[in-house]
Design a protein around this motif. Structure first.
Motif, PDB file in Angstrom:
ATOM      1  N   THR A 152      16.897  19.829  12.115  1.00 59.99           N
ATOM      2  CA  THR A 152      16.003  19.641  10.701  1.00 59.99           C
ATOM      3  C   THR A 152      14.975  21.013  10.415  1.00 59.99           C
ATOM      4  OG1 THR A 152      14.222  18.847  12.136  1.00 59.99           O
ATOM      5  CG2 THR A 152      16.009  17.576  11.656  1.00 59.99           C
ATOM      6  N   LEU A 153      15.596  22.092  10.271  1.00 61.27           N
ATOM      7  CA  LEU A 153      14.561  23.890  10.380  1.00 61.27           C
ATOM      8  C   LEU A 153      15.931  23.684   8.480  1.00 61.27           C
ATOM      9  CD1 LEU A 153      14.636  25.647  12.632  1.00 61.27           C
ATOM     10  CD2 LEU A 153      12.881  24.652  11.720  1.00 61.27           C
ATOM     11  N   GLY A 154      16.430  22.746   8.701  1.00 62.27           N
ATOM     12  CA  GLY A 154      17.101  23.424   6.895  1.00 62.27           C
ATOM     13  C   GLY A 154      16.713  22.302   5.670  1.00 62.27           C
ATOM     14  N   PRO A 155      15.785  20.748   6.204  1.00 64.13           N
ATOM     15  CA  PRO A 155      15.126  20.439   4.949  1.00 64.13           C
ATOM     16  C   PRO A 155      14.019  20.775   4.915  1.00 64.13           C
ATOM     17  CG  PRO A 155      16.244  18.616   6.335  1.00 64.13           C
ATOM     18  CD  PRO A 155      16.620  19.844   6.898  1.00 64.13           C
ATOM     19  N   LEU A 156      12.813  20.795   6.081  1.00 62.72           N
ATOM     20  CA  LEU A 156      11.652  21.336   6.433  1.00 62.72           C
ATOM     21  C   LEU A 156      12.030  22.313   5.190  1.00 62.72           C
ATOM     22  CD1 LEU A 156       9.248  21.789   9.060  1.00 62.72           C
ATOM     23  CD2 LEU A 156      10.068  23.652   8.096  1.00 62.72           C
ATOM     24  N   VAL A 157      12.728  24.229   5.276  1.00 66.39           N
ATOM     25  CA  VAL A 157      12.716  25.125   4.732  1.00 66.39           C
ATOM     26  C   VAL A 157      12.973  24.745   3.370  1.00 66.39           C
ATOM     27  CG1 VAL A 157      13.779  27.414   4.290  1.00 66.39           C
ATOM     28  CG2 VAL A 157      13.377  26.292   6.870  1.00 66.39           C
ATOM     29  N   ALA A 158      13.676  23.630   2.593  1.00 64.89           N
ATOM     30  CA  ALA A 158      14.191  23.546   1.608  1.00 64.89           C
ATOM     31  C   ALA A 158      12.531  22.845   0.885  1.00 64.89           C
ATOM     32  CB  ALA A 158      14.555  22.488   1.261  1.00 64.89           C
ATOM     33  N   ASN A 159      12.042  21.691   1.927  1.00 65.40           N
ATOM     34  CA  ASN A 159      10.475  21.380   1.159  1.00 65.40           C
ATOM     35  C   ASN A 159       9.810  22.164   1.376  1.00 65.40           C
ATOM     36  OD1 ASN A 159      11.533  18.956   0.842  1.00 65.40           O
ATOM     37  ND2 ASN A 159      10.971  17.822   2.808  1.00 65.40           N
ATOM     38  N   PRO A 203      21.474  13.757   7.772  1.00 68.33           N
ATOM     39  CA  PRO A 203      20.791  13.335   6.497  1.00 68.33           C
ATOM     40  C   PRO A 203      22.302  12.893   5.977  1.00 68.33           C
ATOM     41  CG  PRO A 203      20.019  15.415   6.574  1.00 68.33           C
ATOM     42  CD  PRO A 203      20.405  14.952   8.171  1.00 68.33           C
ATOM     43  N   ALA A 204      22.399  11.433   4.676  1.00 71.77           N
ATOM     44  CA  ALA A 204      23.090  11.577   4.021  1.00 71.77           C
ATOM     45  C   ALA A 204      22.981  12.395   2.576  1.00 71.77           C
ATOM     46  CB  ALA A 204      22.990  10.295   3.175  1.00 71.77           C
ATOM     47  N   LYS A 205      24.619  12.950   2.522  1.00 72.36           N
ATOM     48  CA  LYS A 205      24.770  13.838   1.071  1.00 72.36           C
ATOM     49  C   LYS A 205      24.178  12.608  -0.079  1.00 72.36           C
ATOM     50  CE  LYS A 205      26.285  17.617   3.864  1.00 72.36           C
ATOM     51  NZ  LYS A 205      27.519  18.908   4.132  1.00 72.36           N
TER      52      LYS A 205
END
Length: 554
Positions: free
Chosen positions: A428-435, A552-554
């Protein structure tokens, strides 16, 4: 950074694709070009002579970082309330008598010396070893339950020397393959082998020719020494082995039930995994070396969290402080020849970013909920050693370390418009970085060079191996970034040109620091800790019993 020059060719062809999200994290304190430049200028000064492991220059750099931490009002997080986690390292170099590999079989006996058509490894426990045994080919030599691979099935290698293909099967995800490849010696040791020989596949021989490998034949082997006084043994009890060039590989397969040519052809096909078999040859491997001990510190500081319920959890912002030191003199060098590898971008820039994030976090009126651990690591250039030691001997409770962002060699040569978080698709670090970076107009781009397996090649990976979700943040390939990456890696990388004379974009440096502040605060202030995705290979291997998140769904 522990990159190799083979990266450069692949980089030039890559272009990043953007992906953004909303929900901005807390605003950052001011970040300035001057602040970034000042840190890098000091850390990459000739006075520090390239900050090599165990050098006076690295000690000066460590004291600089510690004094900055103290001035910010952070708390020491090294050993015994000190800023430093002092580590002892054993450095082993080939001796005056070259190591040898002797192959005996149907074609007779022939011997090769180290740095000719063989590269003989060094044993950290025994600097002068000799092993001799029959040979068994074990394919790629991979054994892994999660991946469902066992190249040792049906083979008896106890007391034998195993012969493996380098790398991993074509078509396997590169990050998983790189991890499995790095664990081959451990797998061989589990099955009782006493040594190993490695043969390049056709692809490996093309991407990294023998002439390139042999340039580093006499590089020292370095490992950390534990609190018990014993050196960490990455060979897991096996004495040693060697990499083999084509003529030696042919000798190894003399009289074999399957020719080397056929084996390499099978391995060159997508999904090709040649099965192992006993060979008709035996080998004797010898090596002599000399050993010395040096010490070098990690530098650690903590900004305590403000939320009593979360202050015992730590998010880690790391960067390596060491570089490669002074190059050996060449015959045509003069007294004026510059041989200092200053390491301005690799990795004074990463340390500068970390220091600016620490300053902003310490000055913020809204203190982070979780504690933030700032970590300047030693020994990255020698094999991620300082990070490995810290991850295995943390100075804060191991169970409290919940996430890591690593900073290594940001290419601050252009106004970047995107960032890459290597490993973002594993947790979940992926979406955290993006946000976190979206309010700055920055996109989170997918890994532009997956074939290079960057996720397993810098300090954050040592935290991953302890089950901690982690990413390695870098400037992206958009807006000309790919060309700048390629040019740097094929020129100034690990070279004396990586100094303050480069056209470093200090405004980009300030922007990179702000991005990392936002990411670090997002980790520290989130309601939940970073989680591995359900079914992710690395989460399943290293954090099997920990909570997971749905992809997460793409």
């Amino acid at each position: 950074m522990g990159y190799t020059r083979s990266l450069a060719a692949g980089l030039l062809a890559c272009v990043a694709v953007a992906a953004t999200a909303q929900t901005p994290p807390p605003a950052a304190a001011p970040f300035t070009a001057e602040g970034m430049r000042a840190h890098v200028a000091f850390l990459s000064d000739d006075l520090l002579e390239g900050r090599d492991l165990g050098s006076i220059g690295h000690e000066i750099a460590a004291r600089y970082v510690a004094t900055r931490f103290e001035a910010m009002g952070l708390k020491p997080a090294g050993d015994k309330d000190d800023w430093y986690q002092r580590i002892t390292f054993r450095r082993t170099v080939p001796g005056a008598t070259p190591g040898t590999v002797t192959i005996t079989g149907p074609a007779g006996e022939k011997q090769w010396a180290h740095a000719t058509d063989v590269l003989v490894s060094i044993d950290v426990r025994d600097p002068n070893y000799a092993i001799a045994a029959p040979l068994v080919f074990v394919g790629y030599g991979i054994e892994d339950k999660v991946a469902g691979i066992n190249d040792y099935r049906g083979l008896d290698v106890k007391g034998k020397i195993v012969v493996t293909l380098a790398g991993y099967p074509k078509g396997m995800p590169s990050e998983v393959g790189a991890h499995l490849s790095a664990n081959k010696i451990e797998a061989a040791a589990r099955h009782g082998a006493i040594g190993w020989l490695s043969i390049a596949t056709l692809q490996a021989a093309t991407t990294r020719p023998w002439a390139q490998r042999i340039r580093f034949a006499n590089q020292p082997s370095v490992t950390w020494v534990g609190p018990d006084g014993k050196p960490f043994d990455r060979s897991y009890g096996m004495k040693g082995g060697a990499q083999l060039n084509a003529p030696v590989a042919e000798a190894v397969f003399a009289g074999a039930p399957k020719s080397l040519k056929a084996v390499l052809a099978e391995a060159d096909r997508a999904g090709g995994r040649p099965k192992g078999f006993a060979l008709k040859t035996s080998a004797r491997v010898t090596q002599s070396a000399t050993m010395t001990r040096v010490t070098s510190p990690n530098v650690a500081a903590v900004l305590p969290g403000a939320d009593p319920a979360l202050a015992g959890q730590y998010v880690v912002l790391s960067a390596h402080l060491d570089h490669i030191g002074v190059s050996p003199a060449k015959p045509d060098d003069t007294a004026e020849t510059d041989r200092i590898n200053n390491g301005a971008l690799d990795n004074a820039a990463g340390i500068a970013t970390m220091l600016e994030v620490a300053r902003a976090a310490a000055e913020a009126t809204d203190r982070p909920r979780r504690s933030i651990l700032f970590l300047a690591l030693t020994g990255e250039e020698k094999g991620l050693l300082g990070a490995d030691y810290f991850a295995r001997h943390p100075t804060v409770p191991a169970a409290g370390i919940v996430g890591n962002v690593n900073l290594d060699m940001p290419i601050l040569l252009y106004p970047f418009t995107d960032v890459v978080a290597f490993g973002a698709d594993h947790s979940t670090l992926g979406p955290l970085v993006a946000n976190a970076v979206a309010p700055m107009g920055l996109a989170l781009a997918p890994d532009p060079m997956p074939e290079e397996s960057i996720f397993v090649r810098s300090d954050h990976y040592m935290f991953v191996k302890q089950g901690v979700p982690a990413v390695f943040l870098a400037t992206g390939f958009a807006n000309g970034g790919g060309e700048h990456w390629g040019k740097f890696l094929s020129g100034n990388y690990h070279n004396r040109g990586d100094d303050m004379q480069q056209p470093i974009d200090w405004e980009a440096g300030a922007r990179f620091a702000e991005a990392n502040y936002r990411i670090t605060r997002a980790m520290a202030d989130a309601d939940t800790v970073p989680l591995w995705y359900r079914g992710d290979y690395f989460g399943d291997v290293f954090a099997a019993d920990r909570p997971k998140a749905a992809i997460p769904a793409k």
